[in-house]
Design an enzyme around this catalytic site. Structure first.
Site, PDB file in Angstrom:
ATOM      1  N   LYS A  84      -0.908   3.313   7.074  1.00 12.47           N
ATOM      2  CA  LYS A  84      -1.608   2.027   7.062  1.00 12.47           C
ATOM      3  C   LYS A  84      -0.611   0.879   7.182  1.00 12.47           C
ATOM      4  CE  LYS A  84      -5.952   2.319   4.572  1.00 12.47           C
ATOM      5  NZ  LYS A  84      -6.738   1.836   3.451  1.00 12.47           N
ATOM      6  N   CYS A 100     -20.043   0.531  -2.752  1.00 14.29           N
ATOM      7  CA  CYS A 100     -20.128  -0.207  -4.025  1.00 14.29           C
ATOM      8  C   CYS A 100     -21.387   0.045  -4.839  1.00 14.29           C
ATOM      9  CB  CYS A 100     -19.981  -1.695  -3.762  1.00 14.29           C
ATOM     10  SG  CYS A 100     -18.319  -2.128  -3.260  1.00 14.29           S
ATOM     11  N   PHE A 150     -16.788 -10.369  -4.812  1.00 14.13           N
ATOM     12  CA  PHE A 150     -18.198 -10.278  -4.420  1.00 14.13           C
ATOM     13  C   PHE A 150     -18.381 -10.220  -2.905  1.00 14.13           C
ATOM     14  CE2 PHE A 150     -17.922 -12.495  -8.511  1.00 14.13           C
ATOM     15  CZ  PHE A 150     -18.694 -11.640  -9.295  1.00 14.13           C
ATOM     16  N   ASP A 164       0.866  -1.181   0.000  1.00 10.14           N
ATOM     17  CA  ASP A 164       0.000   0.000   0.000  1.00 10.14           C
ATOM     18  C   ASP A 164       0.899   1.225   0.000  1.00 10.14           C
ATOM     19  OD1 ASP A 164      -3.263   0.201   0.862  1.00 10.14           O
ATOM     20  OD2 ASP A 164      -2.089   2.058   0.876  1.00 10.14           O
TER      21      ASP A 164
HETATM   22  N1  LIG Z   1     -15.369  -2.608  -0.360  1.00 14.01           N
HETATM   23  C1  LIG Z   1     -16.005  -3.668  -0.839  1.00 14.01           C
HETATM   24  O1  LIG Z   1     -16.832  -4.271  -0.164  1.00 14.01           O
HETATM   25  C2  LIG Z   1     -15.737  -4.158  -2.231  1.00 14.01           C
HETATM   26  C3  LIG Z   1     -16.247  -5.399  -2.640  1.00 14.01           C
HETATM   27  C4  LIG Z   1     -16.007  -5.835  -3.951  1.00 14.01           C
HETATM   28  C5  LIG Z   1     -15.246  -5.070  -4.812  1.00 14.01           C
HETATM   29  N2  LIG Z   1     -14.753  -3.868  -4.387  1.00 14.01           N
HETATM   30  C6  LIG Z   1     -13.894  -3.117  -5.303  1.00 14.01           C
HETATM   31  O2  LIG Z   1     -12.543  -3.316  -4.886  1.00 14.01           O
HETATM   32  C7  LIG Z   1     -11.769  -2.132  -5.095  1.00 14.01           C
HETATM   33  C8  LIG Z   1     -11.147  -1.690  -3.779  1.00 14.01           C
HETATM   34  O3  LIG Z   1     -12.173  -1.304  -2.909  1.00 14.01           O
HETATM   35  P1  LIG Z   1     -11.900  -1.051  -1.348  1.00 14.01           P
HETATM   36  O4  LIG Z   1     -13.207  -0.782  -0.720  1.00 14.01           O
HETATM   37  O5  LIG Z   1     -11.057  -2.158  -0.831  1.00 14.01           O
HETATM   38  O6  LIG Z   1     -11.035   0.303  -1.426  1.00 14.01           O
HETATM   39  P2  LIG Z   1     -10.301   1.065  -0.262  1.00 14.01           P
HETATM   40  O7  LIG Z   1     -10.416   2.495  -0.580  1.00 14.01           O
HETATM   41  O8  LIG Z   1     -10.762   0.562   1.059  1.00 14.01           O
HETATM   42  O9  LIG Z   1      -8.777   0.614  -0.411  1.00 14.01           O
HETATM   43  C9  LIG Z   1      -7.946   0.973  -1.461  1.00 14.01           C
HETATM   44  C10 LIG Z   1      -6.492   0.921  -0.972  1.00 14.01           C
HETATM   45  O10 LIG Z   1      -5.623   1.122  -2.079  1.00 14.01           O
HETATM   46  C11 LIG Z   1      -4.523   1.907  -1.643  1.00 14.01           C
HETATM   47  N3  LIG Z   1      -3.874   2.511  -2.807  1.00 14.01           N
HETATM   48  C12 LIG Z   1      -4.335   3.504  -3.603  1.00 14.01           C
HETATM   49  N4  LIG Z   1      -3.428   3.783  -4.568  1.00 14.01           N
HETATM   50  C13 LIG Z   1      -2.377   2.950  -4.380  1.00 14.01           C
HETATM   51  C14 LIG Z   1      -1.145   2.751  -5.048  1.00 14.01           C
HETATM   52  N5  LIG Z   1      -0.803   3.470  -6.103  1.00 14.01           N
HETATM   53  N6  LIG Z   1      -0.310   1.808  -4.587  1.00 14.01           N
HETATM   54  C15 LIG Z   1      -0.645   1.067  -3.502  1.00 14.01           C
HETATM   55  N7  LIG Z   1      -1.806   1.202  -2.830  1.00 14.01           N
HETATM   56  C16 LIG Z   1      -2.665   2.133  -3.271  1.00 14.01           C
HETATM   57  C17 LIG Z   1      -5.148   2.896  -0.677  1.00 14.01           C
HETATM   58  O11 LIG Z   1      -4.186   3.462   0.184  1.00 14.01           O
HETATM   59  C18 LIG Z   1      -6.148   1.998   0.069  1.00 14.01           C
HETATM   60  O12 LIG Z   1      -5.562   1.397   1.192  1.00 14.01           O
HETATM   61  C19 LIG Z   1     -12.744  -1.118  -5.700  1.00 14.01           C
HETATM   62  O13 LIG Z   1     -12.637  -1.182  -7.093  1.00 14.01           O
HETATM   63  C20 LIG Z   1     -14.101  -1.617  -5.252  1.00 14.01           C
HETATM   64  O14 LIG Z   1     -15.131  -1.244  -6.141  1.00 14.01           O
HETATM   65  C21 LIG Z   1     -14.962  -3.406  -3.116  1.00 14.01           C
HETATM   66  O1  LIG Z   2     -32.332  -6.381   1.690  1.00 16.36           O
HETATM   67  C1  LIG Z   2     -31.486  -5.488   1.718  1.00 16.36           C
HETATM   68  C2  LIG Z   2     -30.091  -5.742   1.588  1.00 16.36           C
HETATM   69  C3  LIG Z   2     -29.214  -4.679   1.608  1.00 16.36           C
HETATM   70  N1  LIG Z   2     -29.655  -3.403   1.754  1.00 16.36           N
HETATM   71  C4  LIG Z   2     -28.691  -2.278   1.711  1.00 16.36           C
HETATM   72  O2  LIG Z   2     -27.882  -2.429   0.557  1.00 16.36           O
HETATM   73  C5  LIG Z   2     -26.583  -1.910   0.781  1.00 16.36           C
HETATM   74  C6  LIG Z   2     -25.516  -2.906   0.423  1.00 16.36           C
HETATM   75  O3  LIG Z   2     -25.569  -3.983   1.300  1.00 16.36           O
HETATM   76  P1  LIG Z   2     -24.644  -5.280   1.130  1.00 16.36           P
HETATM   77  O4  LIG Z   2     -24.780  -5.785  -0.233  1.00 16.36           O
HETATM   78  O5  LIG Z   2     -24.936  -6.212   2.227  1.00 16.36           O
HETATM   79  O6  LIG Z   2     -23.213  -4.648   1.402  1.00 16.36           O
HETATM   80  P2  LIG Z   2     -21.888  -4.362   0.568  1.00 16.36           P
HETATM   81  O7  LIG Z   2     -20.784  -4.640   1.498  1.00 16.36           O
HETATM   82  O8  LIG Z   2     -22.013  -3.028  -0.056  1.00 16.36           O
HETATM   83  O9  LIG Z   2     -21.818  -5.491  -0.573  1.00 16.36           O
HETATM   84  C7  LIG Z   2     -22.255  -5.285  -1.906  1.00 16.36           C
HETATM   85  O10 LIG Z   2     -21.281  -4.607  -2.666  1.00 16.36           O
HETATM   86  C8  LIG Z   2     -20.014  -5.286  -2.710  1.00 16.36           C
HETATM   87  C9  LIG Z   2     -19.049  -4.383  -3.459  1.00 16.36           C
HETATM   88  O11 LIG Z   2     -19.171  -4.483  -4.841  1.00 16.36           O
HETATM   89  C10 LIG Z   2     -20.198  -6.631  -3.386  1.00 16.36           C
HETATM   90  O12 LIG Z   2     -18.953  -7.303  -3.433  1.00 16.36           O
HETATM   91  C11 LIG Z   2     -21.217  -7.449  -2.606  1.00 16.36           C
HETATM   92  O13 LIG Z   2     -21.448  -8.675  -3.282  1.00 16.36           O
HETATM   93  C12 LIG Z   2     -22.515  -6.653  -2.522  1.00 16.36           C
HETATM   94  O14 LIG Z   2     -23.467  -7.367  -1.744  1.00 16.36           O
HETATM   95  C13 LIG Z   2     -26.562  -1.507   2.263  1.00 16.36           C
HETATM   96  O15 LIG Z   2     -26.794  -0.116   2.368  1.00 16.36           O
HETATM   97  C14 LIG Z   2     -27.720  -2.274   2.867  1.00 16.36           C
HETATM   98  O16 LIG Z   2     -28.265  -1.628   3.984  1.00 16.36           O
HETATM   99  C15 LIG Z   2     -31.011  -3.145   1.887  1.00 16.36           C
HETATM  100  O17 LIG Z   2     -31.428  -1.991   2.012  1.00 16.36           O
HETATM  101  N2  LIG Z   2     -31.889  -4.206   1.873  1.00 16.36           N
END
Ligand SMILES: NC(=O)c1ccc[n+]([C@@H]2O[C@H](COP(=O)([O-])OP(=O)(O)OC[C@H]3O[C@@H](n4cnc5c(N)ncnc54)[C@H](O)[C@@H]3O)[C@@H](O)[C@H]2O)c1
Ligand SMILES: O=c1ccn([C@@H]2O[C@H](COP(=O)(O)OP(=O)(O)O[C@H]3O[C@H](CO)[C@@H](O)[C@H](O)[C@H]3O)[C@@H](O)[C@H]2O)c(=O)[nH]1
Length: 453
Positions: free
Chosen positions: A35, A282, A162, A30
């Site tokens: 961090k 997301c 996911f 990172d």
């Molecule tokens: N948060 C989720 O639940 C979730 C789930 C599925 C997919 N995603 C996707 O995954 C990706 C990451 O999401 P996140 O929520 O983990 O993001 P985040 O903002 O929590 O983390 C991103 C990290 O990348 C680091 N970073 C940025 N530029 C960098 C660089 N040049 N070199 C090294 N580190 C660097 C930042 O310091 C940070 O720690 C996004 O594309 C998001 O859409 C997120």
């Molecule tokens: O029946 C429901 C289920 C969820 N939510 C809302 O929907 C949002 C998203 O919820 P959830 O999907 O549980 O959380 P995330 O962590 O945002 O996860 C979603 O987004 C991620 C980032 O892309 C994906 O990886 C996951 O599969 C997808 O579920 C939240 O505000 C919840 O409160 C509702 O209002 N009603």
């Protein structure tokens, strides 16, 4: 296998820790020094159940290390995950500048050894080929600078994530499917090998289930699967919220309706909880990005536009209910139970609470809040217009109404009669249809849910 995960946020850190736990040698990179310092000291920079313990255990087993040195990660690994953020830009499209910076740096550090570069970040459709181009550009620039001629050899694979926040470790060990998109079977075979312990359910809580399905696709289909999955789930929630709004008007109960339709296996019971709508890091940005992509191709996404519109209205439905109940909000004190976009996370990105606070402020109300994580952390989370209280009792003091914003389990056990006695008026709007209506009424509250008239 030797793996490098670049970006240690909610996805990168969980992915790195879990891959180490199934036996791989993982370097997490990172560029945020604070961090990295924290993680090296065995502390997770994010709140995610079970993550800290697993992180420390794998560090102790020498399978997991943290660094700011991307070159080290690239040199010492055969699989390189890009897991940096892709937030929304003003126009709703995806901001891919962090992915671009990482891809360029990877290119600068590549040598002759074969590498698989994995897009774990959610990236616009077509990004696989674009990342290949940026890595190549980075490498060519480096070769020009150093005068070294290196024949690099790499493939790009799309492996969308996911996991859900709040259950990220569980989801990683118990995935519904693994999606691998790419053009070269060699790269896809390496990715399948990487995930074999998960596919065969050697870790996780469902050892008796059949192997995890692996969906192998081309690059753009894998990228589209991620957007389509989130857009579908957001659609399901907006749909039930629309039904809830009709229930409110006709006198039906959306919880019973959701149960009744959810038992139809073609519909399914998940993601049918009506309330203040979807938020988080997301759904909002991914739905917007998909709408934007379609627009780039001259297509109008009628359904997705409506899904977003319903959600915008839905976030403020609790304020409308408050107005109906209290009439004038100017000078009233409103307490929010919960702030984060969902329980079991510290994430405030695009949380409905932010819109609710803003609207209440606009209408002249004083807003207080208690959230199990935000209240404890002492971090402001960039919140303004809200007074953070450290206990539910302090929140209730002098309030004219409470709004349940986040369905934290601990809210089920609150001493509601005691809270009611501290309030000016014992009104509660349950923005998640989470609380027991009868219990609240017995405790002296006037209770209003969403679609539960
Ligand atoms: N948060 C989720 O639940 C979730 C789930 C599925 C997919 N995603 C996707 O995954 C990706 C990451 O999401 P996140 O929520 O983990 O993001 P985040 O903002 O929590 O983390 C991103 C990290 O990348 C680091 N970073 C940025 N530029 C960098 C660089 N040049 N070199 C090294 N580190 C660097 C930042 O310091 C940070 O720690 C996004 O594309 C998001 O859409 C997120
Ligand atoms: O029946 C429901 C289920 C969820 N939510 C809302 O929907 C949002 C998203 O919820 P959830 O999907 O549980 O959380 P995330 O962590 O945002 O996860 C979603 O987004 C991620 C980032 O892309 C994906 O990886 C996951 O599969 C997808 O579920 C939240 O505000 C919840 O409160 C509702 O209002 N009603």
């Amino acid at each position: 296998m030797r793996v490098c995960v670049i970006g240690t946020g909610y996805v990168g850190l969980v992915t790195g820790v879990c891959l180490a736990h199934i036996g791989h040698q993982v370097i997490c990179v990172d560029n945020n020094e604070e961090k990295v310092k924290l993680m090296r000291a065995g502390q997770s920079p994010i709140y995610e159940p079970g993550l800290s313990e697993l992180m420390v255990a794998n560090m102790d087993s020498d399978r997991l290390l943290f660094t700011t040195d991307l070159g080290k990660g690239v040199r010492e690994s055969e699989i390189l995950f890009i897991a940096v953020g892709t937030p929304a830009l003003e126009d709703g499209s995806s901001d891919t500048r962090y992915v671009e910076a990482v891809a360029r740096s990877i290119g600068e550090h590549l040598d002759e050894k074969y590498r698989v570069i994995v897009n774990k970040s959610t990236v616009p459709i077509g990004s696989g080929d674009w990342v290949r181009m940026i890595v190549t550009e980075g490498n060519e620039a480096h070769q020009q600078q150093t005068g070294q001629a290196i024949a690099v050899n790499f493939d790009v694979v799309s492996n969308p994530e996911f996991l859900r926040e709040g259950s990220a470790v569980y989801d990683t060990f118990n995935p519904d499917r693994i999606v691998l998109g790419g053009n070269n079977p060699q790269a896809l075979a390496l990715m399948r090998e990487l995930y074999t312990p998960l596919i065969e359910r050697r870790v996780g809580e469902n050892p008796d289930l059949p192997p995890v399905p692996v969906v192998m696709t081309d690059l753009s289909s894998a990228e589209m699967i991620k957007y389509a999955a989130n857009a579908f789930l957001a659609t399901k929630i907006s749909f039930i919220n629309e039904v809830a709004n009709i229930c409110d008007r006709v006198g039906a109960d959306v919880s019973q309706v959701a149960q009744g339709i959810g038992l139809d296996s073609r519909i399914g019971s998940k993601f049918l909880n009506a309330g203040i709508g979807w938020g988080g890091s997301c759904f909002p940005k991914d739905v917007s990005a998909l709408i934007h992509t379609a627009k780039d191709y001259g297509y109008t996404t009628s359904i997705l536009n409506a899904v977003v519109e319903v959600n915008q209205v839905q976030r403020l439905i609790v304020v409308e209910k408050l107005q109906q109940e209290l009439k004038i909000l100017k000078g009233k004190v409103i307490g929010l139970l919960g702030l984060t976009f969902k329980p079991d996370t510290d994430d405030m990105r695009d949380a409905p609470a932010l819109n609710i606070i803003q609207q209440l402020n606009r209408l002249g109300a004083k807003v207080k809040a208690y959230d199990p994580i935000v209240s404890q952390s002492g971090v402001s989370h960039g919140l303004s217009g809200v007074q953070i209280e450290s206990t539910p009792a302090m929140l209730a003091d002098q309030c004219d109404a409470l709004i349940l914003v986040t369905e934290w389990q601990e809210f089920l056990k609150l001493d509601f009669p005691a809270l009611a006695s501290r309030m000016h008026q014992a009104v509660i709007i349950d923005g998640r249809n989470f609380l027991d209506k009868a219990k609240l009424q017995q405790s002296g509250f006037r209770y209003l849910g969403v679609g539960r008239s």
